[in-house]
Design a protein around this motif. Structure first.
Motif, PDB file in Angstrom:
ATOM      1  N   UNK A 107       0.871  -1.168   0.000  1.00  0.00           N
ATOM      2  CA  UNK A 107       0.000   0.000   0.000  1.00  0.00           C
ATOM      3  C   UNK A 107       0.907   1.217   0.000  1.00  0.00           C
ATOM      4  N   UNK A 108       0.858   1.987  -1.071  1.00  0.00           N
ATOM      5  CA  UNK A 108       1.732   3.153  -1.222  1.00  0.00           C
ATOM      6  C   UNK A 108       3.198   2.786  -0.970  1.00  0.00           C
ATOM      7  N   UNK A 109       3.628   1.681  -1.577  1.00  0.00           N
ATOM      8  CA  UNK A 109       5.001   1.174  -1.530  1.00  0.00           C
ATOM      9  C   UNK A 109       5.447   0.631  -0.176  1.00  0.00           C
ATOM     10  N   UNK A 110       4.511   0.413   0.748  1.00  0.00           N
ATOM     11  CA  UNK A 110       4.852  -0.178   2.049  1.00  0.00           C
ATOM     12  C   UNK A 110       4.097  -1.501   2.198  1.00  0.00           C
ATOM     13  N   UNK A 111       4.760  -2.488   2.806  1.00  0.00           N
ATOM     14  CA  UNK A 111       4.130  -3.785   3.052  1.00  0.00           C
ATOM     15  C   UNK A 111       2.850  -3.574   3.864  1.00  0.00           C
ATOM     16  N   UNK A 112       1.779  -4.184   3.434  1.00  0.00           N
ATOM     17  CA  UNK A 112       0.497  -3.954   4.113  1.00  0.00           C
ATOM     18  C   UNK A 112       0.504  -4.461   5.544  1.00  0.00           C
ATOM     19  N   UNK A 113       1.447  -5.345   5.899  1.00  0.00           N
ATOM     20  CA  UNK A 113       1.557  -5.804   7.284  1.00  0.00           C
ATOM     21  C   UNK A 113       1.893  -4.639   8.212  1.00  0.00           C
ATOM     22  N   UNK A 114       2.581  -3.623   7.691  1.00  0.00           N
ATOM     23  CA  UNK A 114       2.920  -2.442   8.474  1.00  0.00           C
ATOM     24  C   UNK A 114       1.760  -1.445   8.530  1.00  0.00           C
TER      25      UNK A 114
END
Length: 101
Positions: free
Chosen positions: A71-78
Motif C-alpha cells: 500500500x503506497x510502496x509499504x508492506x500492508x503488514x505495516x
C-alpha cells in the motif's frame, strides 16, 4: 457517508493473468456509509475485476499466501492489513511470489 475514492490497483508477478492480463486498473470505489478498508476492497476486486480462478488470488477473507500486498510502496503488514482504511489516490499493488516449475 464516505465519499467515493479513486484507487490505483496494480497486479504483477503473474497475478495479472487472473485479471485478463491487465496489470493496472484505475478504479473509483463508490460512496458508502463507512470508510473503505482493504477487506472490503478485496471483495470489490473479486466481484468487479477478477476474471478467473479466484482461489489463486483470495483465501477466506484475505489474499492467498504468496501474494505480496503493498500500500503506497509499504508492506500492508505495516499498515494494518485488512483493517487499513483506504484513502483517495492510494496505490495498492498485488504481486504473486508463487511460480510454477
Amino acid at each position: 457517508m464516505a465519499a467515493p475514492i479513486a484507487v490505483h490497483l496494480e497486479f504483477g508477478g503473474g497475478a495479472e493473468l487472473l485479471f485478463n492480463g491487465v496489470k493496472e486498473h484505475h478504479v473509483t470505489l463508490p460512496s458508502q456509509s463507512e470508510p473503505w478498508d482493504m477487506k472490503q476492497l478485496l471483495v470489490w476486486i473479486q466481484r468487479n475485476l477478477l476474471k478467473e480462478r479466484p482461489e489463486l488470488f483470495v483465501q477466506g477473507d484475505s489474499v492467498r499466501p504468496g501474494i505480496l500486498v503493498l500500500i503506497n510502496d509499504a508492506d500492508w503488514e505495516l499498515m494494518g492489513e485488512l483493517e487499513y482504511q483506504l484513502q483517495d489516490q492510494d496505490n495498492v499493488v498485488f504481486i504473486s511470489t508463487l511460480h510454477g516449475g
